[in-house]
Design an enzyme around this catalytic site. Structure first.
Site: not given
Length: 407
Positions: A216, A294, A311, A313-314, A349
């Site tokens: 991103n 590749k 996963p 994480i928070l 969360k």
């Protein structure tokens, strides 16, 4: 003169390098122990040519560590533990050679390795010939170290052992004691002193093949700024950073990772912590079984990429349990209905706070220098004006400090 009472119970790791001023380190040990500090020493190979290990051991009443490759020492006291069980690392004398190796991030002997591995404050007392001290290379190395948060005491002016006169004499033992006490006094007034914070920052890169990856546009500027701001308030900060073009912030222990799974592992390895700030823009998905070669165009159309969820994480750090940080702060980067989505995310969360921002095209948030955020807590929403990311980080760090001041 600093208040020396603050030295009682403090743990100092003293690195003695090879210079004629090393004899002063013996008096420094005695002065520190008189004031209630414990001193553990690392003696370089060159340092042992000026003061004997037996002399240092007699004054510290502790093992003198010399060899990075000592299997006995590594089994009983690894270099990572050695560097982090102290409250402060002091290098006295700090020779031109050791300063250069510190600046270059080398780990070619035990002294350099503990200095590279530590997450604690470092104080150096330079000692060398006047020409060596004034040389552009030494000045550049010292400036670089100071920009990373290394403190300095001296050098003083005077007659050298080589009969030249000028700056280069190591500070006197009591000057060094004063500098050490001042550091502890300063840290004692920092609101997050004694707290450990884990901060995530930047993007993650999820491989498609050895060349391509899913990522991103996160620059890591906000997360890195938050890590630096928390460290400035006295926290011991572990920054877990995805790939960015940013320098490591001063005063932080940095773990560089690439993937979401690596980031989670690094965060869990850094626990226990008082604070977790999940500012990284973690990729939600990764390729299930990336190619080890590749991928080529073969005329049959683009390859089908099977994705699997990364996963969370928070959510993992927010999970109730003994290792949950006392304060978990998440980030919500949204492109619409920012407050609604972020509020729902905080509940989903199970984190304490969410910092929400709009990253729609045109806002300039990703990669830019400014940010407009909303701090969402259980008791409501606080909307902050647009400000530089460093200012956002400083304000967030103050709010975090206020949270712990009330505990």
């Amino acid at each position: 003169m600093a208040d020396h009472a603050i030295l009682a119970g403090k743990r100092v790791l003293l690195v003695v390098a090879g210079g004629i001023a090393a004899y002063k380190s013996l008096d420094l040990i005695r002065r520190l122990r008189e004031r209630g500090a414990t001193v553990r020493a690392v003696l370089t190979e060159a340092g042992a040519r000026f003061v004997t290990p037996l002399s240092v051991q007699a004054l510290t009443e502790d093992t003198v560590y010399r060899d990075l490759w000592s299997l006995t020492d590594e089994s009983e006291m690894g270099h990572i533990r050695l560097s982090r069980e102290a409250d402060l690392l002091v290098v006295a004398p700090a020779t031109a050679n050791l300063l250069a190796r510190m600046a270059a991030g080398m780990a070619d002997d035990l002294a350099a390795t503990v200095l590279l591995a530590t997450d604690k404050p470092v104080l150096v007392a330079p000692a060398m010939n006047v020409r060596m001290w004034q040389h552009a290379a030494t000045q550049a190395n010292m400036a670089l170290l100071e920009s990373r948060g290394v403190r300095r005491v001296g050098p003083n002016e005077g007659v050298m052992a080589c009969n030249e006169y000028g700056p280069g004499r190591m500070a006197e033992p009591m000057e060094i004691v004063d500098a050490i006490a001042a550091i502890f006094a300063e840290d004692a007034h920092l609101p997050l002193a004694g707290r450990h914070a884990v901060v995530t920052s930047g993007p993650t890169h999820e491989p498609i093949d050895p060349v391509r990856y899913i990522a991103n546009r996160s620059s890591g500027k906000q997360g890195h700024a938050i890590a630096a701001a928390l460290a400035k308030l006295g926290a011991a900060v572990t920054l877990v950073s995805g790939p960015t073009r940013l320098p490591d912030p001063p005063g932080c222990s940095v773990v560089h990772i690439e993937t979401a799974r690596e980031m989670l592992a690094a965060c869990e390895a850094a626990l226990p912590a008082d604070i977790a700030v999940c500012a990284a823009a973690v990729a939600d998905w990764r390729v299930d079984g990336p190619s080890d070669r590749k991928l080529k165009k073969d005329g049959g159309g683009p390859p089908a990429l099977a994705l699997t969820e990364n996963p969370d994480i928070l959510a993992t750090l927010s999970r109730p349990g003994e290792r949950r940080p006392a304060l978990v702060v998440g980030f919500a980067a949204e492109t619409g209905d920012v407050l609604a989505y972020a509020t729902a995310k905080r509940a989903r969360k199970c984190c304490d706070w969410i910092v929400a921002n709009d990253v729609s095209p045109g806002t300039g948030t990703f990669g830019g220098s400014d940010n407009t955020v909303h701090l969402i807590r259980a008791d409501g929403v606080e909307s902050w004006p647009t400000m530089p990311k460093d200012a956002v980080a400083a304000r967030l760090a103050e709010v975090v400090a206020g949270y712990f001041a009330g505990k």
